[in-house]
Design a protein around this motif. Structure first.
Motif, PDB file in Angstrom:
ATOM      1  N   PHE A 257     -67.374 -19.729  49.348  1.00 49.37           N
ATOM      2  CA  PHE A 257     -68.737 -19.389  48.954  1.00 49.37           C
ATOM      3  C   PHE A 257     -69.762 -20.231  49.701  1.00 49.37           C
ATOM      4  CE2 PHE A 257     -66.441 -18.201  45.009  1.00 49.37           C
ATOM      5  CZ  PHE A 257     -66.835 -16.873  44.937  1.00 49.37           C
ATOM      6  N   ASN A 258     -70.935 -19.642  49.930  1.00 49.87           N
ATOM      7  CA  ASN A 258     -72.060 -20.430  50.415  1.00 49.87           C
ATOM      8  C   ASN A 258     -72.772 -21.082  49.223  1.00 49.87           C
ATOM      9  OD1 ASN A 258     -73.692 -18.448  49.232  1.00 49.87           O
ATOM     10  ND2 ASN A 258     -74.179 -17.447  51.178  1.00 49.87           N
TER      11      ASN A 258
ATOM     12  N   GLY B 228     -71.798  -6.289  57.215  1.00 47.22           N
ATOM     13  CA  GLY B 228     -71.144  -7.579  57.157  1.00 47.22           C
ATOM     14  C   GLY B 228     -69.635  -7.512  57.019  1.00 47.22           C
TER      15      GLY B 228
ATOM     16  N   GLY C  63     -77.507 -10.365  48.552  1.00 43.26           N
ATOM     17  CA  GLY C  63     -76.060 -10.204  48.484  1.00 43.26           C
ATOM     18  C   GLY C  63     -75.664  -8.862  47.902  1.00 43.26           C
TER      19      GLY C  63
ATOM     20  N   ARG D  39     -75.838  -6.338  50.508  1.00 41.59           N
ATOM     21  CA  ARG D  39     -74.762  -6.359  51.496  1.00 41.59           C
ATOM     22  C   ARG D  39     -73.443  -5.826  50.940  1.00 41.59           C
ATOM     23  NH1 ARG D  39     -77.790 -11.033  52.293  1.00 41.59           N
ATOM     24  NH2 ARG D  39     -78.857 -11.024  54.304  1.00 41.59           N
TER      25      ARG D  39
ATOM     26  N   ASP E  43     -81.965  -8.105  54.621  1.00 40.92           N
ATOM     27  CA  ASP E  43     -82.556  -9.113  55.505  1.00 40.92           C
ATOM     28  C   ASP E  43     -84.078  -8.995  55.558  1.00 40.92           C
ATOM     29  OD1 ASP E  43     -79.983 -10.087  56.288  1.00 40.92           O
ATOM     30  OD2 ASP E  43     -79.771  -8.323  57.550  1.00 40.92           O
TER      31      ASP E  43
ATOM     32  N   TYR F 250     -70.655 -10.640  45.153  1.00 41.24           N
ATOM     33  CA  TYR F 250     -69.386 -10.157  45.719  1.00 41.24           C
ATOM     34  C   TYR F 250     -68.580  -9.444  44.632  1.00 41.24           C
ATOM     35  CZ  TYR F 250     -66.129 -13.498  43.526  1.00 41.24           C
ATOM     36  OH  TYR F 250     -65.338 -14.179  42.631  1.00 41.24           O
TER      37      TYR F 250
ATOM     38  N   GLU G  97     -81.795 -14.496  47.258  1.00 39.66           N
ATOM     39  CA  GLU G  97     -80.508 -14.651  47.929  1.00 39.66           C
ATOM     40  C   GLU G  97     -79.452 -13.760  47.285  1.00 39.66           C
ATOM     41  OE1 GLU G  97     -79.684 -16.320  50.611  1.00 39.66           O
ATOM     42  OE2 GLU G  97     -81.619 -17.265  50.971  1.00 39.66           O
TER      43      GLU G  97
ATOM     44  N   SER H  18     -74.110 -16.052  47.423  1.00 38.68           N
ATOM     45  CA  SER H  18     -74.621 -14.729  47.801  1.00 38.68           C
ATOM     46  C   SER H  18     -73.777 -14.065  48.874  1.00 38.68           C
ATOM     47  CB  SER H  18     -76.071 -14.848  48.293  1.00 38.68           C
ATOM     48  OG  SER H  18     -76.140 -15.705  49.421  1.00 38.68           O
ATOM     49  N   ASN H  19     -72.675 -14.707  49.265  1.00 38.27           N
ATOM     50  CA  ASN H  19     -71.831 -14.145  50.308  1.00 38.27           C
ATOM     51  C   ASN H  19     -70.541 -13.606  49.716  1.00 38.27           C
ATOM     52  OD1 ASN H  19     -70.758 -16.709  49.691  1.00 38.27           O
ATOM     53  ND2 ASN H  19     -69.692 -16.766  51.649  1.00 38.27           N
ATOM     54  N   GLN H  20     -69.649 -13.170  50.597  1.00 34.38           N
ATOM     55  CA  GLN H  20     -68.354 -12.628  50.196  1.00 34.38           C
ATOM     56  C   GLN H  20     -67.280 -13.632  50.608  1.00 34.38           C
ATOM     57  OE1 GLN H  20     -67.214  -8.153  50.475  1.00 34.38           O
ATOM     58  NE2 GLN H  20     -66.557  -9.035  52.394  1.00 34.38           N
TER      59      GLN H  20
END
Length: 883
Positions: free
Chosen positions: A858-859, A882, A437, A440, A503, A366, A433, A863-865
């Motif tokens: 965060f996950n 996303g 990210g 994305r 993905d 992110y 992962e 790897s997420n925003q």
């Protein structure tokens, strides 16, 4: 297998990327005793071919429908593919694509399947459609040393293998950078240039008519050889369907009185500097028509003083505009002002600003929710010269380490990111992962994409290179020579394929792992994924310096914990005191600094920020998962590991020890910060215990790498750019000794009055079902309602919305959210949405008996925003997945 047939329209088969990809397919078929036959119609002996590949133009709707293909992709670099069984028991693959690169990607996908499993990987099934998620997917290779880089620069076989791999992994841009290794300026380190080969590149490549500029010691034959090598690289890049970007990062021809240039530049002066450079650029673009773009460092560190810089660049940009073909001009973001943007606005030029993703390092995928305070404040120093650096370091310092204020939806110039080589220069990296990210969020705010500086970047920088020393290994069985990049093939694969499709199915990389590691593949995947998260996280949280030549977490120059052992090494780029307590995270909105956490923990006023103890817990979990996988690999070995497995296991062992070191240091630093505030001898005793264990983990690296890596791994002349893990141990011992003295003194004193009990948070509760409900776009000038819905609220829960524009010059606004049944709601006022910038926001949720948390947060793989980005209805198209 008796044959592979590729049939298609002549104009498709004639395209260079398609011909290249067919050659790759032929190589894979050869391993199965077959060959590829190419025709522009159905082959007469088609029955002899157990695999037939039919290429169809995506716009040929009659043929695609007849082949059973539907919903054709028409984006550049996309394709549709379907496998069917033919009457003779073979396989027929139908491929439709809108361009030559799309066909090449489909053919290399078939090549990968054929190499991995023969026809077993060609099971008939539904249509596969692939579209690129990220428009620009780049790799940057840096020429930094005449001794260590000349070999690969002139090696034609090197370029064949290297570019084959990049193109197969769906990178679509290759950037060869000259002159990036020196920063011209006013500081001492900026005036000690020695190895300047190809730094001010033109006289090493060209004899420009009308000028008598040359590099002393470089003959005309050598100059022509260099130009021929560059032309070859550009042609071979283009032949594989990638664009070729030439980086001309330096335009200083003399770094100052105390520089000892190995190749002095003769015949040049300030009076002719701009005219010579413009003429050289014009000539270079004419001699190598395959150059698609040029990257320039346009601030003073590239050699052109800030004051009046537009005069020099206007001449150079005019030369680019005269090329007679479209040229991308990629300008490094630092120090860009309106004068530069006005100068580059010329016919034939497609300007792009390229900003740093996480300062000069690789962080998590992110983009920082906020930047350090230091990036928002102008900087001067003794001897500062505003004519040289006034724009970059004062007026536009904001542009130093991020996307700054460049992501307005109405921006006239496109923007992209560059991941610099600061975090891991040496050790193998591989987390699907996190790579997904990057796929994305490389298009954050509508950006064009990202370019990664490859591993080993800057090896031999600033005159530290030696012949035969680029390969970092000592042992002959581990050395790769000019093919040192092959160690990192898995890293390239993950970056490239998961930028193209975040993905992508796991078999995208598992085919490679099975071929590379055999029975150990699954465990190596697990170990690399877990351990590769450690140093990017450490980089983000321990933002001790944004400069890659001062901060190298992989071979960490110790910053003390003890207040009595303050270090001067990082002082220029981190606030006082120069200890762990005062270091700002690179994202101070999402993460606590150590001292800040200690203050709030003692006051019982923790916010939703992630604490140093949570960071330590994440690292410890990843170390445990990685170590367990490594143990299983070693238990399955009946004989010494093959070379690449050996290299990988060594690096994994180093990463586990670095993980324990940093986790322990975060915990020890917190205990010391608490001791400093309370005088509690228990806290200082725990500091010493934790730090002893952390130092032992770091010291154990020395035994792991003994006889494997060189004892001086030189990426520059500074203390944090070269050396060995063993070199870092004395400073650690001094810090521990100082802390031991403090502990002993504290134990001799009378115990302090009962101190406050700090809130210890090394984990947090979660709202896994929480989701924001907002329109797909907001309307500028209209209030925006933001709703946070969750089915697991309690009557006492409360929430606060944090929001700002996607502009790093801003801080977050906060507003209390109203409770409405099972959701919270808040309004962002119309005067705030009346902006050309996208919006970003997250919520801070409070629950009785728990500490606050951020949502979305965060996950588990980071790897997420951890926030939401929303664009306006005025934006025509948004490329980020996303958002």
């Amino acid at each position: 297998m008796t044959g592979v047939a590729v049939v298609g329209p002549p104009e498709v088969l004639a395209q260079a990327p398609v011909r290249w990809a067919i050659g790759r397919l032929d190589g894979a078929a050869t391993t199965h005793g077959a060959h590829v036959v190419v025709a522009d119609d159905v082959l007469a002996d088609d029955r002899e071919c157990v695999l037939t590949v039919a290429l169809i133009r995506a716009e040929d709707s009659r043929s695609t429908v007849a082949a059973g293909l539907r919903d054709m992709p028409h984006e550049p670099e996309s394709y549709a593919l379907r496998i069917v069984a033919d009457e003779a028991g073979g396989r027929r693959v139908v491929v439709a694509a809108p361009d030559d690169v799309g066909f090449a990607y489909a053919l290399t996908e078939l090549c990968g399947r054929l190499a991995a499993g023969g026809l077993g990987d060609f099971t008939p099934g539904p249509q596969l459609t692939q579209r690129p998620a990220v428009p620009v997917r780049g790799i940057q290779r840096i020429f930094a040393s005449v001794h260590e880089d000349s070999a690969w620069f002139h090696d034609r076989a090197f370029w064949t293998d290297y570019l084959d791999h990049l193109a197969t992994q769906r990178f679509n841009r290759f950037h060869l950078a000259f002159g990036m290794q020196y920063n011209y300026g006013t500081g001492v380190e900026s005036r000690t240039a020695s190895d300047n080969y190809l730094c001010f590149a033109y006289p090493f490549l060209l004899d420009v008519p009308g000028f008598h500029v040359r590099a002393q010691g470089v003959t005309a034959a050598e100059r022509e050889r260099n130009l021929a090598a560059l032309a070859h690289i550009a042609r071979e890049t283009r032949r594989r369907g990638m664009s070729f970007q030439l980086g001309l990062w330096n335009h200083a021809y003399d770094y100052g009185y105390d520089s000892r240039h190995w190749y002095p530049i003769l015949g040049i002066s300030p009076e002719i500097h701009a005219d010579y450079c413009a003429a050289a650029v014009r000539m270079l673009l004419a001699r190598i028509p395959e150059i698609d773009g040029l990257t320039f460092r346009v601030h003073y560190e590239g050699g052109i003083h800030d004051q009046g810089h537009e005069v020099f660049w206007d001449k150079v940009f005019h030369a680019v505009s005269d090329a007679g073909r479209p040229i991308e001009v990629d300008m490094h973001a630092k120090g860009i002002d309106q004068a530069i943007l006005d100068a580059v606005d010329k016919p034939g030029i497609r300007p792009v600003i390229s900003g740093k993703y996480w300062a000069e390092h690789m962080g998590v995928p992110y983009h920082q929710a906020s930047i350090r305070r230091r990036e928002l404040e102008g900087a001067t120093w003794p001897g500062f010269d505003a004519e040289v650096a006034g724009v970059t370091d004062v007026e536009r310092r904001l542009t130093r380490y991020g996307y700054a204020d460049f992501l307005s939806e109405g921006r006239p110039v496109e923007f992209m990111f560059r991941v610099w080589p600061g975090t891991q220069k040496l050790l193998l990296w591989g987390d699907p992962e996190m790579a997904g990210g990057f796929g994305r969020f490389a298009t954050f705010g509508g950006s064009r994409g990202v370019e990664f500086c490859e591993p080993l970047s800057f090896k031999g920088r600033r005159g530290t290179g030696e012949p035969g020393r680029r390969d970092p290994y000592l042992r002959d069985d581990l050395r790769l020579g000019v093919a040192d990049w092959r160690k990192y093939r898995y890293t390239y694969l993950l970056w490239g394929r998961l930028l193209y499709d975040p993905d992508a199915p796991p078999d995208t990389w598992r085919r490679f792992l099975r071929a590379e590691y055999g029975a150990a593949a699954a465990e190596i995947e697990t170990a690399l994924a877990s351990l590769s998260r450690i140093l990017p996280l450490v980089t983000v949280v321990h933002g001790v310096s944004g400069a890659n030549n001062f901060y190298w977490p992989e071979m960490y120059v110790d910053l003390p914990i003890s207040y009595w052992r303050q270090s001067s090494h990082y002082a220029f780029d981190t606030p006082a005191p120069s200890t762990w307590e005062g270091v700002s995270p690179f994202d101070p909105t999402m993460f606590y600094a150590v001292g800040e956490y200690a203050d709030d923990a003692l006051e019982g006023t923790l916010t939703g920020k992630y604490t140093p103890l949570e960071v330590a817990s994440w690292i410890e979990r990843w170390v445990a998962a990685g170590e367990a996988a490594i143990t299983r690999v070693r238990a399955g070995l009946d004989e010494p590991p093959a070379a690449q497995l050996h290299r990988t296991l060594v690096d994994l062992d180093v990463l586990t020890r670095l993980g324990r070191f940093f986790a322990g240091k975060f915990r020890a630093a917190v205990q010391y910060a608490l001791f400093r505030r309370t005088g509690d001898p228990t806290a200082i005793s725990e500091t010493v215990r934790l730090l002893e264990a952390a130092h032992a983990s770091y010291a154990a690296i020395v035994d792991v790498v003994a006889g494997v890596y060189q004892e001086d791994l030189a990426f520059g002349v500074g203390v944090s750019e070269r050396g060995h893990w063993a070199d870092r141990l004395p400073a650690m011992r001094e810090d521990l000794f100082a802390l031991s003295l403090e502990r002993d003194e504290a134990l001799r004193r009378e115990p302090p009055p009962t101190a406050k009990t700090p809130v210890v948070r090394d984990d947090r509760w979660r709202l896994d079902d929480a989701r924001f409900v907002v329109p797909e776009r907001f309307t500028r000038g209209q209030p925006l309602e933001v709703r946070l819905e969750t089915g697991s609220l309690t009557p006492a829960d409360a929430a606060e919305l944090h929001y700002r524009h996607v502009d790093q010059s801003e801080t977050f606004h906060q507003v209390v959210m109203d409770r409405q049944g099972t959701c919270f709601s808040a309004w962002i006022p119309g005067e705030f949405t009346a902006s050309s910038y996208p919006l970003m926001f997250f919520a801070e949720v409070r629950r009785a008996g728990y500490q606050p948390i951020f949502v979305p947060g965060f996950n588990d793989t980071l790897s997420n925003q951890p926030y939401v980005v929303l664009h306006s209805t005025d934006l025509v198209a948004v490329t980020q997945r996303g958002e």
